[in-house]
Motif scaffolding. Structure first.
Motif, PDB file in Angstrom:
ATOM      1  N   ASN A  44       0.868  -1.180   0.000  1.00 28.87           N
ATOM      2  CA  ASN A  44       0.000   0.000   0.000  1.00 28.87           C
ATOM      3  C   ASN A  44       0.906   1.231   0.000  1.00 28.87           C
ATOM      4  O   ASN A  44       1.636   1.491   0.945  1.00 28.87           O
ATOM      5  CB  ASN A  44      -0.917  -0.006   1.223  1.00 28.87           C
ATOM      6  CG  ASN A  44      -1.882   1.155   1.187  1.00 28.87           C
ATOM      7  OD1 ASN A  44      -2.212   1.672   0.121  1.00 28.87           O
ATOM      8  ND2 ASN A  44      -2.345   1.583   2.353  1.00 28.87           N
ATOM      9  N   VAL A  45       0.852   1.966  -1.093  1.00 30.47           N
ATOM     10  CA  VAL A  45       1.761   3.107  -1.265  1.00 30.47           C
ATOM     11  C   VAL A  45       1.029   4.398  -0.925  1.00 30.47           C
ATOM     12  O   VAL A  45       0.084   4.788  -1.617  1.00 30.47           O
ATOM     13  CB  VAL A  45       2.299   3.164  -2.710  1.00 30.47           C
ATOM     14  CG1 VAL A  45       3.217   4.375  -2.887  1.00 30.47           C
ATOM     15  CG2 VAL A  45       3.040   1.882  -3.066  1.00 30.47           C
ATOM     16  N   ASN A  46       1.415   5.035   0.159  1.00 31.25           N
ATOM     17  CA  ASN A  46       0.942   6.385   0.470  1.00 31.25           C
ATOM     18  C   ASN A  46       2.074   7.256   1.010  1.00 31.25           C
ATOM     19  O   ASN A  46       1.862   8.370   1.470  1.00 31.25           O
ATOM     20  CB  ASN A  46      -0.225   6.340   1.465  1.00 31.25           C
ATOM     21  CG  ASN A  46       0.110   5.514   2.695  1.00 31.25           C
ATOM     22  OD1 ASN A  46       1.277   5.394   3.074  1.00 31.25           O
ATOM     23  ND2 ASN A  46      -0.914   4.911   3.310  1.00 31.25           N
ATOM     24  N   SER A  47       3.314   6.670   0.965  1.00 34.54           N
ATOM     25  CA  SER A  47       4.518   7.396   1.353  1.00 34.54           C
ATOM     26  C   SER A  47       5.699   6.611   0.787  1.00 34.54           C
ATOM     27  O   SER A  47       5.542   5.527   0.211  1.00 34.54           O
ATOM     28  CB  SER A  47       4.629   7.508   2.876  1.00 34.54           C
ATOM     29  OG  SER A  47       4.753   6.218   3.465  1.00 34.54           O
ATOM     30  N   ASP A  48       6.896   7.129   0.945  1.00 34.04           N
ATOM     31  CA  ASP A  48       8.086   6.414   0.494  1.00 34.04           C
ATOM     32  C   ASP A  48       8.271   5.142   1.304  1.00 34.04           C
ATOM     33  O   ASP A  48       8.120   5.143   2.537  1.00 34.04           O
ATOM     34  CB  ASP A  48       9.338   7.290   0.641  1.00 34.04           C
ATOM     35  CG  ASP A  48       9.328   8.468  -0.311  1.00 34.04           C
ATOM     36  OD1 ASP A  48       8.614   8.407  -1.331  1.00 34.04           O
ATOM     37  OD2 ASP A  48      10.052   9.457  -0.049  1.00 34.04           O
ATOM     38  N   LEU A  49       8.587   4.035   0.617  1.00 38.20           N
ATOM     39  CA  LEU A  49       8.831   2.746   1.270  1.00 38.20           C
ATOM     40  C   LEU A  49      10.265   2.326   0.962  1.00 38.20           C
ATOM     41  O   LEU A  49      10.630   2.168  -0.208  1.00 38.20           O
ATOM     42  CB  LEU A  49       7.842   1.694   0.759  1.00 38.20           C
ATOM     43  CG  LEU A  49       6.347   2.025   0.950  1.00 38.20           C
ATOM     44  CD1 LEU A  49       5.479   0.942   0.314  1.00 38.20           C
ATOM     45  CD2 LEU A  49       6.028   2.177   2.430  1.00 38.20           C
ATOM     46  N   ASN A  50      11.073   2.121   1.987  1.00 39.98           N
ATOM     47  CA  ASN A  50      12.509   1.951   1.784  1.00 39.98           C
ATOM     48  C   ASN A  50      13.026   0.539   1.980  1.00 39.98           C
ATOM     49  O   ASN A  50      14.177   0.261   1.633  1.00 39.98           O
ATOM     50  CB  ASN A  50      13.283   2.882   2.721  1.00 39.98           C
ATOM     51  CG  ASN A  50      13.018   4.345   2.422  1.00 39.98           C
ATOM     52  OD1 ASN A  50      12.827   4.720   1.267  1.00 39.98           O
ATOM     53  ND2 ASN A  50      12.997   5.172   3.462  1.00 39.98           N
ATOM     54  N   ASP A  51      12.255  -0.363   2.515  1.00 43.31           N
ATOM     55  CA  ASP A  51      12.784  -1.693   2.817  1.00 43.31           C
ATOM     56  C   ASP A  51      11.849  -2.788   2.333  1.00 43.31           C
ATOM     57  O   ASP A  51      11.532  -3.738   3.067  1.00 43.31           O
ATOM     58  CB  ASP A  51      13.022  -1.843   4.320  1.00 43.31           C
ATOM     59  CG  ASP A  51      14.128  -0.929   4.812  1.00 43.31           C
ATOM     60  OD1 ASP A  51      15.249  -1.046   4.289  1.00 43.31           O
ATOM     61  OD2 ASP A  51      13.864  -0.092   5.693  1.00 43.31           O
ATOM     62  N   ILE A  52      11.381  -2.679   1.101  1.00 44.63           N
ATOM     63  CA  ILE A  52      10.557  -3.747   0.510  1.00 44.63           C
ATOM     64  C   ILE A  52      11.523  -4.731  -0.137  1.00 44.63           C
ATOM     65  O   ILE A  52      11.820  -4.673  -1.331  1.00 44.63           O
ATOM     66  CB  ILE A  52       9.558  -3.174  -0.512  1.00 44.63           C
ATOM     67  CG1 ILE A  52       8.749  -2.033   0.120  1.00 44.63           C
ATOM     68  CG2 ILE A  52       8.638  -4.279  -1.013  1.00 44.63           C
ATOM     69  CD1 ILE A  52       7.956  -2.440   1.351  1.00 44.63           C
ATOM     70  N   ASN A  53      12.035  -5.641   0.684  1.00 43.11           N
ATOM     71  CA  ASN A  53      13.064  -6.574   0.245  1.00 43.11           C
ATOM     72  C   ASN A  53      12.437  -7.881  -0.222  1.00 43.11           C
ATOM     73  O   ASN A  53      11.368  -8.293   0.253  1.00 43.11           O
ATOM     74  CB  ASN A  53      14.059  -6.858   1.379  1.00 43.11           C
ATOM     75  CG  ASN A  53      14.761  -5.588   1.837  1.00 43.11           C
ATOM     76  OD1 ASN A  53      15.104  -4.732   1.028  1.00 43.11           O
ATOM     77  ND2 ASN A  53      14.972  -5.475   3.151  1.00 43.11           N
ATOM     78  N   PHE A  54      13.111  -8.544  -1.144  1.00 40.22           N
ATOM     79  CA  PHE A  54      12.655  -9.834  -1.670  1.00 40.22           C
ATOM     80  C   PHE A  54      13.784 -10.843  -1.489  1.00 40.22           C
ATOM     81  O   PHE A  54      14.892 -10.649  -1.992  1.00 40.22           O
ATOM     82  CB  PHE A  54      12.294  -9.726  -3.153  1.00 40.22           C
ATOM     83  CG  PHE A  54      11.044  -8.937  -3.427  1.00 40.22           C
ATOM     84  CD1 PHE A  54       9.841  -9.576  -3.645  1.00 40.22           C
ATOM     85  CD2 PHE A  54      11.085  -7.546  -3.464  1.00 40.22           C
ATOM     86  CE1 PHE A  54       8.684  -8.852  -3.899  1.00 40.22           C
ATOM     87  CE2 PHE A  54       9.937  -6.810  -3.724  1.00 40.22           C
ATOM     88  CZ  PHE A  54       8.738  -7.464  -3.937  1.00 40.22           C
ATOM     89  N   GLU A  55      13.492 -11.913  -0.731  1.00 41.30           N
ATOM     90  CA  GLU A  55      14.454 -12.982  -0.529  1.00 41.30           C
ATOM     91  C   GLU A  55      13.890 -14.230  -1.204  1.00 41.30           C
ATOM     92  O   GLU A  55      12.933 -14.849  -0.720  1.00 41.30           O
ATOM     93  CB  GLU A  55      14.690 -13.211   0.959  1.00 41.30           C
ATOM     94  CG  GLU A  55      15.283 -11.989   1.655  1.00 41.30           C
ATOM     95  CD  GLU A  55      15.413 -12.175   3.156  1.00 41.30           C
ATOM     96  OE1 GLU A  55      14.792 -13.136   3.683  1.00 41.30           O
ATOM     97  OE2 GLU A  55      16.112 -11.376   3.793  1.00 41.30           O
TER      98      GLU A  55
END
Length: 808
Positions: free
Chosen positions: A85-96
């Motif tokens: 859900n994007v309503n601000s900057d997201l900095n740690d959407i990591n994919f392992e």
């Protein structure tokens, strides 16, 4: 009223919130080892948009407010999808990502047959079905290229194309990022070969001019679904081309998977390792036999030995449309350059392609001769624009390189920063230069020791105006000479020009050589023999040139000139004091007012780089033709003599195979009337021990001149094919390149002009022929040419010449 204002304010802020761009970023890595998955592709929902991770595994997306699903896929791993859900900057959407299990492969194999061949055969069928279905497509592309050198790359102020120099460093010096270019483009394709790309934004480090930045992902990218691959000008058979099975050797290296689906990992290399080709791994999906990934390099026959150390290419394909068509989503190139240990460099090109539309209707008029067009405001895009674009996020070292280079370029420069004792010019500003030390003096047998001074204005008025003013004084002929010239370029892409020159100068008679004044000066002083002859000319010249159609360029001009003979005025030399200089021949003195018109047919495609239209060689064959007609008359134009001169020049260049090329030039020169001797045609010859392409190797400079001539030059680059056919291993390993040539000339001095010649010149009233060959090694800029006269034998029946692209 207040109620309406509240509703309006609410709607306004809601719209602003949803139109605002937010940053979503993170890292893609292996869940067990934590190692980054470089160039992994991340897609946003099913709309075709996406981005790629950099070589450190980091990605960055620009998104409006809302809910999205992000999916990451990588060969050998299970795809992972996250809802955000994007309503601000997201900095740690990591994919392992976790490794994907491998099932047993399912492919029908003929007993006794290499199982890889059956897979490749099916992949070729899939490729052909893809080509039949894919009629048109559009895409969006982002490209970033970086260069690493021991020292910084410098650009000479005010110069286009020729001013970029690589600084050399010791073999042990550390390489650093010295240049970066980035651009964003939109591409269009229509089968079978219509192509167009529009660069909407570009930026580069401050040490590079914008016109260099036309390296678009769509144009540069080599789609490994194609039958013919072109890598840096080297054409080779594609890995799943229709004839690939007869060109490459394949074997199954491994079986991996993606999302539980088997993927065949197949090694390939040319059957004949002496032929240029690809080597590495193909990843082909089981059952559908789609090519989904390629990890390839160019073999030693495809790159210059000891010149490019390595060239590695990674490309991935994702499905788009319904039915699904696998399209390239990236193109990553890594190369190492090493020239004899003297100059070293590394380069990297990363392209991300997304937002494909399969088989759309492309507006009429999209395609033209301009295969790449830079929009007028592409260089004006600011940081706010770039912050909202899908790009491959810069690494820390790239961010630091931008800062360092831009800081260096912004520092004020002094006169001594651009001064060199070995330079022909010295820059005072980006647009203004004066004579450099090496151009302040020259010597010839007419002027003797001569002082020179010039000033140049280059690329002024937004790359539209070039002008020069030259002065010289010869101490032997005691004459002061000057020449003023300017050229103004008009039109959006400077396709029209107006030029004017006026002066009183010493001209070279039959100027048909590429040697500098400095080289000629020392050659004369040492040998006391001069190949060149001279005459004085005083007057002016005006000319217009313009592109009236994409393939047609016209010209019209007028000359007013008074020509006079020159004589030998000095006996000075370093050596051979007892030897005399050869006499300087007389010319046809008089006043000549000459009107001329011309036309050029040039069907080559071009790049509109934001300043100019730059013609490219592209696919072969390439043919272009120049025709010019000049006329002078005692009546209408008040000339000393009357004549009409017809000139034409035809050039043909074509590839005869993946590694061989054919170059043909035909020239015709025909005068009707009393043509002055100084306007005769010199059959292209050469100085002793030197040779040039498309010239007669066994003829001296100006040995044969005429007012009617027909020449044909045919040169064929055989590459190393003769040594391969001979089957001599040590010759094949040397990497020598062979060029063969055959030349023909017919000349005649007409009765109307024969009275103007000061001496007797040989005529070839029946064709004169010569033939020969040249041998070079690609890393050495010198070719040895061996020429043989086939008839008209006398002197120089056989001659060896040094042929180099380096101007002396």
């Amino acid at each position: 009223m207040n109620y309406k204002i509240l509703i309006f304010t609410f709607l306004l802020f809601t719209n602003l919130a949803y139109s605002q761009q937010f940053t979503v970023k993170g890292k893609i890595s292996d869940s067990q080892t934590g190692e980054p998955l470089l160039f992994a592709n991340i897609r946003v929902g099913n709309d075709g948009k996406g981005a790629a991770s950099n070589k450190e595994g980091y990605y960055e997306l620009k998104m409006s407010a809302g809910r999205y699903s992000l999916s990451v896929s990588y060969v050998g791993y299970i795809s992972l999808t996250k809802e955000i859900n994007v309503n601000s900057d997201l900095n740690d959407i990591n994919f392992e990502l976790e490794l994907s299990a491998v099932n047993l492969p399912e492919v029908t194999v003929t007993p006794g047959e290499n199982p890889a061949l059956a897979i490749i055969r099916e992949a070729i069928k899939t490729k052909n079905r893809r080509d039949d279905f894919l009629k048109t497509y559009t895409f969006r592309s982002y490209t970033k290229a970086t260069a690493k050198t021991p020292n910084d790359i410098n650009v000479s102020p005010g110069q286009r194309g020729a001013g970029i120099g690589l600084s050399t460093g010791s073999d042990t010096s550390e390489l650093k990022i010295s240049a970066i270019v980035e651009n964003i483009s939109e591409g269009f394709f229509s089968a079978p070969s219509d192509y167009k790309e529009i660069i909407i934004a570009r930026k580069q480090t401050a040490n590079l001019p914008p016109f260099i930045n036309v390296f678009t992902g769509g144009r540069f990218i080599q789609n490994f679904y194609e039958d013919v691959i072109n890598v840096f000008g080297q054409r080779m058979t594609g890995p799943i081309a229709n004839d690939a099975l007869s060109y490459y050797y394949y074997y199954i290296k491994d079986t991996v998977s993606i999302d539980g689906k088997n993927v065949f990992k197949i090694h390939l290399e040319p059957e004949d390792l002496s032929l240029p080709g690809l080597t590495g791994m193909l990843y082909i999906l089981d059952k559908s036999f789609d090519l989904i990934r390629a990890e390839l390099s160019i073999n030693k026959s495809g790159i210059i030995n000891n010149f490019i150390d390595s060239l590695l290419i990674l490309q991935q394909f994702f499905p788009y449309g319904n039915p699904a068509v696998y399209m390239p989503v990236d193109f990553n190139v890594y190369g190492k350059f090493n020239y004899l240990g003297i100059a070293r460099a590394e380069f990297e090109i990363n392209t991300s392609l997304n937002d494909y539309k399969i088989n759309p209707v492309i507006p009429e008029g999209t395609f033209s001769k301009a295969i790449v067009t830079v929009l007028p405001d592409a260089d004006e895009k600011d940081s706010l624009f770039w912050s909202g674009q899908q790009v491959i996020v810069n690494t820390d070292s790239e961010v630091e390189a931008y800062r360092r280079i831009d800081s260096i370029q912004s520092m004020p420069r002094s006169f001594w920063d651009d001064f060199s004792f070995f330079g022909n010019s010295t820059s005072l500003t980006d647009e203004l230069s004066i004579s450099g030390p090496l151009s302040l003096w020259h010597f010839n047998r007419v002027e003797g020791n001569t002082l020179n001074f010039n000033t140049r204005i280059r690329s002024a008025l937004k790359d539209r105006l070039n002008s020069s003013l030259d002065f010289s004084y010869g101490f032997a002929d005691e004459k002061f000479k000057y020449n003023f010239s300017f050229r103004y370029l008009a039109g959006d892409y400077r396709t029209h020009s107006i030029s004017f020159s006026a002066g009183n100068s010493l001209n070279v008679l039959f100027r048909d050589y590429n040697f500098s004044k400095l080289f000629n000066s020392f050659n004369v002083l040492i040998s006391k023999y001069e190949h060149l002859n001279y005459y004085y000319s005083n007057g002016f010249n005006f000319e217009y040139q313009g592109e009236i159609f994409p393939v047609i360029r016209i010209s019209a001009g007028f000359q007013n000139r008074v020509d006079n003979s020159a004589i030998v005025n000095t006996d000075f030399s370093f050596f051979n004091k007892d030897k005399l200089y050869s006499p300087n021949p007389a010319i046809t003195e008089g006043r000549y007012n000459i009107f001329s018109v011309g036309i050029r047919f040039d069907p080559r495609d071009y790049i509109e780089d934001g300043f100019y239209r730059r013609r490219i060689w592209g696919t072969s064959p390439v043919t272009f033709l120049d025709v010019k007609v000049s006329h002078a008359s005692p009546g209408f134009l008040n000339s000393t003599s009357e004549f009409t001169l017809y000139e034409s020049n035809l050039r043909i260049f074509t590839r005869t195979s993946a590694i061989t090329t054919l170059n043909i030039r035909a020239t015709a020169f025909y005068s009707d009337g009393n043509l002055p001797f100084q306007l005769f045609y010199p059959v292209p010859g050469n100085m002793d021990l030197l040779a040039q392409n498309l010239t007669f190797r066994t003829l001296d400079l100006n040995e044969v001149v005429a007012d009617r001539a027909l020449n044909l030059f045919v040169e064929h680059n055989f590459a190393d094919l003769p040594f391969r056919l001979l089957g001599i291993d040590f010759l094949k390993k040397l990497g020598l390149v062979v060029t063969g040539f055959v030349n023909m000339a017919i000349t005649e001095i007409s009765a109307g002009s024969s009275q103007n010649i000061p001496a007797t010149f040989q005529e070839f009233k029946s064709p004169f022929y010569e033939a020969g060959f040249g041998i070079l090694h690609p890393i050495i800029p010198i070719r040895l040419d061996f020429g043989f006269k086939l008839n008209y034998r006398g002197k120089n029946n056989f001659r060896i010449g040094i042929n180099s692209f380096i101007t002396l």
